[in-house]
Design a protein around this motif. Structure first.
Motif, PDB file in Angstrom:
ATOM      1  N   ARG A   1       0.839  -1.213   0.000  1.00  0.00           N
ATOM      2  CA  ARG A   1       0.000   0.000   0.000  1.00  0.00           C
ATOM      3  C   ARG A   1       0.865   1.250   0.000  1.00  0.00           C
ATOM      4  NH1 ARG A   1      -3.307  -3.091   3.372  1.00  0.00           N
ATOM      5  NH2 ARG A   1      -2.574  -2.059   5.248  1.00  0.00           N
ATOM      6  N   ALA A   2       1.981   1.220   0.711  1.00  0.00           N
ATOM      7  CA  ALA A   2       2.888   2.379   0.741  1.00  0.00           C
ATOM      8  C   ALA A   2       3.484   2.631  -0.647  1.00  0.00           C
ATOM      9  CB  ALA A   2       3.993   2.165   1.773  1.00  0.00           C
ATOM     10  N   VAL A   3       3.887   1.563  -1.331  1.00  0.00           N
ATOM     11  CA  VAL A   3       4.421   1.709  -2.692  1.00  0.00           C
ATOM     12  C   VAL A   3       3.337   2.271  -3.618  1.00  0.00           C
ATOM     13  CG1 VAL A   3       5.256   0.440  -4.717  1.00  0.00           C
ATOM     14  CG2 VAL A   3       6.190  -0.071  -2.451  1.00  0.00           C
ATOM     15  N   LEU A   4       2.147   1.733  -3.507  1.00  0.00           N
ATOM     16  CA  LEU A   4       1.035   2.210  -4.335  1.00  0.00           C
ATOM     17  C   LEU A   4       0.748   3.684  -4.060  1.00  0.00           C
ATOM     18  CD1 LEU A   4      -1.066   1.490  -6.444  1.00  0.00           C
ATOM     19  CD2 LEU A   4      -2.570   0.752  -4.584  1.00  0.00           C
ATOM     20  N   ALA A   5       0.740   4.075  -2.803  1.00  0.00           N
ATOM     21  CA  ALA A   5       0.500   5.484  -2.448  1.00  0.00           C
ATOM     22  C   ALA A   5       1.567   6.385  -3.065  1.00  0.00           C
ATOM     23  CB  ALA A   5       0.466   5.650  -0.934  1.00  0.00           C
ATOM     24  N   GLY A   6       2.802   5.921  -3.067  1.00  0.00           N
ATOM     25  CA  GLY A   6       3.888   6.698  -3.665  1.00  0.00           C
ATOM     26  C   GLY A   6       3.782   6.784  -5.173  1.00  0.00           C
ATOM     27  N   SER A   7       3.061   5.862  -5.782  1.00  0.00           N
ATOM     28  CA  SER A   7       2.911   5.840  -7.238  1.00  0.00           C
ATOM     29  C   SER A   7       1.877   6.842  -7.745  1.00  0.00           C
ATOM     30  CB  SER A   7       2.495   4.437  -7.693  1.00  0.00           C
ATOM     31  OG  SER A   7       3.468   3.506  -7.313  1.00  0.00           O
ATOM     32  N   ILE A   8       0.994   7.286  -6.880  1.00  0.00           N
ATOM     33  CA  ILE A   8      -0.091   8.183  -7.313  1.00  0.00           C
ATOM     34  C   ILE A   8       0.464   9.442  -7.964  1.00  0.00           C
ATOM     35  CG2 ILE A   8      -1.999   9.629  -6.507  1.00  0.00           C
ATOM     36  CD1 ILE A   8      -2.522   7.442  -4.361  1.00  0.00           C
ATOM     37  N   ASP A   9       1.399  10.096  -7.309  1.00  0.00           N
ATOM     38  CA  ASP A   9       1.949  11.336  -7.859  1.00  0.00           C
ATOM     39  C   ASP A   9       2.732  11.090  -9.144  1.00  0.00           C
ATOM     40  OD1 ASP A   9       0.817  12.907  -5.866  1.00  0.00           O
ATOM     41  OD2 ASP A   9       2.603  12.818  -4.592  1.00  0.00           O
ATOM     42  N   VAL A  10       3.420   9.955  -9.219  1.00  0.00           N
ATOM     43  CA  VAL A  10       4.186   9.635 -10.429  1.00  0.00           C
ATOM     44  C   VAL A  10       3.241   9.400 -11.602  1.00  0.00           C
ATOM     45  CG1 VAL A  10       5.771   7.977 -11.485  1.00  0.00           C
ATOM     46  CG2 VAL A  10       6.124   8.700  -9.112  1.00  0.00           C
ATOM     47  N   LEU A  11       2.176   8.644 -11.394  1.00  0.00           N
ATOM     48  CA  LEU A  11       1.205   8.408 -12.468  1.00  0.00           C
ATOM     49  C   LEU A  11       0.525   9.713 -12.886  1.00  0.00           C
ATOM     50  CD1 LEU A  11      -0.337   5.050 -11.222  1.00  0.00           C
ATOM     51  CD2 LEU A  11       1.206   5.388 -13.175  1.00  0.00           C
ATOM     52  N   HIS A  12       0.241  10.560 -11.918  1.00  0.00           N
ATOM     53  CA  HIS A  12      -0.346  11.865 -12.236  1.00  0.00           C
ATOM     54  C   HIS A  12       0.623  12.683 -13.088  1.00  0.00           C
ATOM     55  CE1 HIS A  12      -2.832  15.410 -11.845  1.00  0.00           C
ATOM     56  NE2 HIS A  12      -1.759  16.082 -11.458  1.00  0.00           N
ATOM     57  N   ARG A  13       1.885  12.634 -12.761  1.00  0.00           N
ATOM     58  CA  ARG A  13       2.887  13.396 -13.508  1.00  0.00           C
ATOM     59  C   ARG A  13       3.010  12.879 -14.947  1.00  0.00           C
ATOM     60  NH1 ARG A  13       4.700  17.444 -15.602  1.00  0.00           N
ATOM     61  NH2 ARG A  13       6.928  17.601 -15.925  1.00  0.00           N
ATOM     62  N   ILE A  14       2.952  11.554 -15.119  1.00  0.00           N
ATOM     63  CA  ILE A  14       2.997  10.988 -16.467  1.00  0.00           C
ATOM     64  C   ILE A  14       1.812  11.501 -17.278  1.00  0.00           C
ATOM     65  CG2 ILE A  14       2.756   8.847 -17.799  1.00  0.00           C
ATOM     66  CD1 ILE A  14       4.412   7.471 -15.580  1.00  0.00           C
ATOM     67  N   THR A  15       0.647  11.574 -16.656  1.00  0.00           N
ATOM     68  CA  THR A  15      -0.543  12.090 -17.331  1.00  0.00           C
ATOM     69  C   THR A  15      -0.349  13.544 -17.730  1.00  0.00           C
ATOM     70  OG1 THR A  15      -1.917  10.557 -16.074  1.00  0.00           O
ATOM     71  CG2 THR A  15      -3.040  12.424 -17.092  1.00  0.00           C
ATOM     72  N   GLU A  16       0.206  14.342 -16.817  1.00  0.00           N
ATOM     73  CA  GLU A  16       0.470  15.758 -17.133  1.00  0.00           C
ATOM     74  C   GLU A  16       1.434  15.897 -18.319  1.00  0.00           C
ATOM     75  OE1 GLU A  16       0.087  17.991 -12.799  1.00  0.00           O
ATOM     76  OE2 GLU A  16       2.039  17.238 -13.421  1.00  0.00           O
ATOM     77  N   ILE A  17       2.488  15.099 -18.326  1.00  0.00           N
ATOM     78  CA  ILE A  17       3.469  15.156 -19.422  1.00  0.00           C
ATOM     79  C   ILE A  17       2.791  14.797 -20.741  1.00  0.00           C
ATOM     80  CG2 ILE A  17       5.542  14.056 -20.370  1.00  0.00           C
ATOM     81  CD1 ILE A  17       6.494  13.777 -17.391  1.00  0.00           C
ATOM     82  N   ALA A  18       1.947  13.760 -20.724  1.00  0.00           N
ATOM     83  CA  ALA A  18       1.245  13.351 -21.945  1.00  0.00           C
ATOM     84  C   ALA A  18       0.320  14.465 -22.433  1.00  0.00           C
ATOM     85  CB  ALA A  18       0.451  12.080 -21.686  1.00  0.00           C
ATOM     86  N   GLU A  19      -0.374  15.135 -21.510  1.00  0.00           N
ATOM     87  CA  GLU A  19      -1.264  16.226 -21.905  1.00  0.00           C
ATOM     88  C   GLU A  19      -0.493  17.417 -22.453  1.00  0.00           C
ATOM     89  OE1 GLU A  19      -3.552  16.885 -18.363  1.00  0.00           O
ATOM     90  OE2 GLU A  19      -4.854  15.179 -18.753  1.00  0.00           O
ATOM     91  N   GLU A  20       0.692  17.687 -21.892  1.00  0.00           N
ATOM     92  CA  GLU A  20       1.529  18.778 -22.399  1.00  0.00           C
ATOM     93  C   GLU A  20       1.994  18.492 -23.822  1.00  0.00           C
ATOM     94  OE1 GLU A  20       4.716  18.988 -19.570  1.00  0.00           O
ATOM     95  OE2 GLU A  20       3.426  19.780 -17.983  1.00  0.00           O
ATOM     96  N   ASN A  21       2.212  17.227 -24.127  1.00  0.00           N
ATOM     97  CA  ASN A  21       2.722  16.834 -25.454  1.00  0.00           C
ATOM     98  C   ASN A  21       1.606  16.606 -26.462  1.00  0.00           C
ATOM     99  OD1 ASN A  21       5.363  16.949 -24.562  1.00  0.00           O
ATOM    100  ND2 ASN A  21       5.398  14.810 -23.956  1.00  0.00           N
ATOM    101  N   ALA A  22       0.359  16.655 -26.023  1.00  0.00           N
ATOM    102  CA  ALA A  22      -0.764  16.379 -26.940  1.00  0.00           C
ATOM    103  C   ALA A  22      -0.995  17.545 -27.872  1.00  0.00           C
ATOM    104  CB  ALA A  22      -2.030  16.100 -26.137  1.00  0.00           C
TER     105      ALA A  22
END
Length: 143
Positions: free
Chosen positions: A122-143
Motif C-alpha cells: 500500500r505504501a508503494v502504491l500510495a507513492g505511485s499516485i503522484d508519479v502516475l499523475h505526472r505521467i498524465t500531465e506530461i502526456a497532456e503537455e505533449n498532446a
C-alpha cells in the motif's frame, strides 16, 4: 531508464486498465460513450471539434454518438458565447450522475482490492499516485 522495464510496465498498466474499466457493475455503457462522458466531465464544456481531438472516433461516429447522448438526456448543446455558429457540449445532471456513480462504485471496488495488499505494498502504491499523475500531465503537455 535502464532501471525501469517499460515493456513490463506497459503490460501491467494494460492489465490493470482492463481490470479497472470492468470494476463498475452499475449502468453498463460502451467504451466510446463512457469516454465522451468522462471527457466532458473533466474538460467540458467543449466544442465537437475539441471533443473529436480527444476521442478515437471519426467525426460522423462522434456526431452520431453525441446526438444519441443528447437524445438520452446525458449531454446538452448550448451556443458558444464566443462564436454564435458553434455549440458547446456539456453534461446534463443525469450525465454527471452517471460519471459520479461509476467513480464512487470504482472507489468502493478498488478499496476492497487495496485492502488485501500488505502495508508495504500500500505504501508503494500510495507513492505511485503522484508519479502516475505526472505521467498524465506530461502526456497532456505533449498532446
Amino acid at each position: 531508464m535502464s532501471d525501469l522495464d517499460v515493456d513490463r510496465l506497459t503490460t501491467v498498466i494494460e492489465d490493470f486498465n482492463t481490470l479497472f474499466i470492468r470494476l463498475p457493475s452499475v449502468q453498463r455503457f460502451n467504451f466510446s460513450t463512457l469516454s465522451v462522458l468522462h471527457t466532458l466531465n473533466r474538460n467540458g464544456p467543449l466544442r465537437l471539434t475539441a471533443l473529436l481531438a480527444t476521442e478515437q472516433l471519426k467525426q460522423p461516429a462522434l456526431t452520431s454518438l453525441v446526438a444519441k447522448l443528447e437524445q438520452d438526456g446525458l449531454v446538452r448543446r448550448e451556443p458558444d458565447p464566443t462564436d454564435g455558429r458553434a455549440s458547446l457540449l456539456s453534461l446534463t445532471d443525469a450525465g454527471q450522475e452517471i460519471v459520479r456513480s461509476r467513480h464512487a462504485h470504482r472507489v468502493t471496488k478498488l478499496a476492497a482490492l487495496v485492502d488485501r495488499l500488505t502495508p508495504d505494498e500500500r505504501a508503494v502504491l500510495a507513492g505511485s499516485i503522484d508519479v502516475l499523475h505526472r505521467i498524465t500531465e506530461i502526456a497532456e503537455e505533449n498532446a
